[in-house]
Enzyme design. Sequence first.
Site, PDB file in Angstrom:
ATOM      1  CB  SER A   1      -0.972   0.085   1.124  1.00  0.00           C
ATOM      2  OG  SER A   1      -2.050  -0.779   1.035  1.00  0.00           O
TER       3      SER A   1
ATOM      4  CB  SER B   1      -4.521   1.435   3.972  1.00  0.00           C
ATOM      5  OG  SER B   1      -3.400   1.049   2.814  1.00  0.00           O
TER       6      SER B   1
ATOM      7  CE  LYS C   1      -4.732   1.730  -0.629  1.00  0.00           C
ATOM      8  NZ  LYS C   1      -4.064   0.264  -0.174  1.00  0.00           N
TER       9      LYS C   1
END
Length: 435
Positions: free
Chosen positions: A70, A130, A73
């Site tokens: 993640s 997230s 991101k």
Amino acid sequence: MLLNMLCLSALPAAMVFAAPASTAATTNATSTASSIQKPELNLKSAVLIEPTTGQVLYAMNADEPLPPASMTKMMTEYIVAEQVKQGKLKWTDKVTVGRNSEETIGSRIFLAEGDVHTVEELYIAMAVGSANDATVALAEKVSGTEQEFVKLMNKTAQEMGMKTAYFINATGLDKADMPEDFRPDTDKEDVMSAMDAAILGKHIVTDHPDYAKYTSIQSYKFRERDKAPIINYNWMLESNKSIPNFKAYAYPGLDGLKTGHTQNAGNCFTSTAVRNGERLIGVVMGADSEAHRFTETKKLLDYGFDNFEVKQAVAGKSKVEGLDSVPVKKGVGTSVGVVTDGDVSFIVPKGAEAKSVKFTTKLESADGLVAPIKKGTKVGTITYTYKADGIDKAQTKTVNLVTSEEVEKGGWFRLFFRAIGEMFSDLFEGIKNLF
């Protein structure tokens, strides 16, 4: 054209760091610099940088491309924030959720196709919780489809100088975990080195200094009907020092940036913290647990803050030894002063004196300038080099050399008699050389 290598010299006393107040201080500084011990980290890779200079303070397998989970991101966060900054989006714009978001698994806020939320609401869900489904919804808002957004991600990575980063989605999910109808036609996966993650983090904190407005949120209730709020996965937030479950991990000055976890990636974290006005960015990849990524991050940040500091080497508008001026043609004056157009700072061991700072200069023309000339006109560059104890590579910084004043074009009468004077000067010089 850069033609003229003019000077290679140690900086004069007025242009180096201030010397310690006493011999004892110098001795202590030298001892401190020589005793710097790098932390031993049990990770796949790690890196620590100072963002204003870009200097690497610690690196372990830092250029190896690895699954970032993640932390991917962060690029989505950067692009959306950039779209808002450029006026292409507003935080209050409405986003209608599509099927891709609804079918996205992993960390999520359970969006349904047709749901409507603001850009800011989805951004917070992405930055704090997230949320994969919120991330996909934002990607589709920006570019129409997630795969069109991925093209923008990869383009932006190249522009930032990220050497290994390659994205196949906006979330960091493995391809097999993406909704089947929305998987890209590729056998590649998301990859990003620790160094690339640090570069991305540097752009976030410098291009969007308000980032912590979102990354430091501890919890967020996305919908009124939700039984529990979204909890920030970043246990190290300074604000967690009063939270029983997290206070053991809370780190002074830490306000971002992004955690990540998949089975392939292990536990990852891109962190940033500020202490005494100086900021560091750390990246750890491949930790074996959530807690482990934070304990290793603490070692990394402590190493940087405890052992190094930023000091100015050269103030802006400084003169350069051996290059006080450059010649000017057709001007009221025959030369113009030259100064640096910006200051220069380096990372140094705490309490140490910077020694043997050197520089080289390059002029754009060996023949000088032609009037009229404006103040601040670029005439070349100067590159400073400094090797600090405890840092493997020498640091370099290049700034422009510019004119310190304006030079007006001379009138024809002045230039005529100057030409006559130069002619006779050359003639007499030639005659003198005969004897």
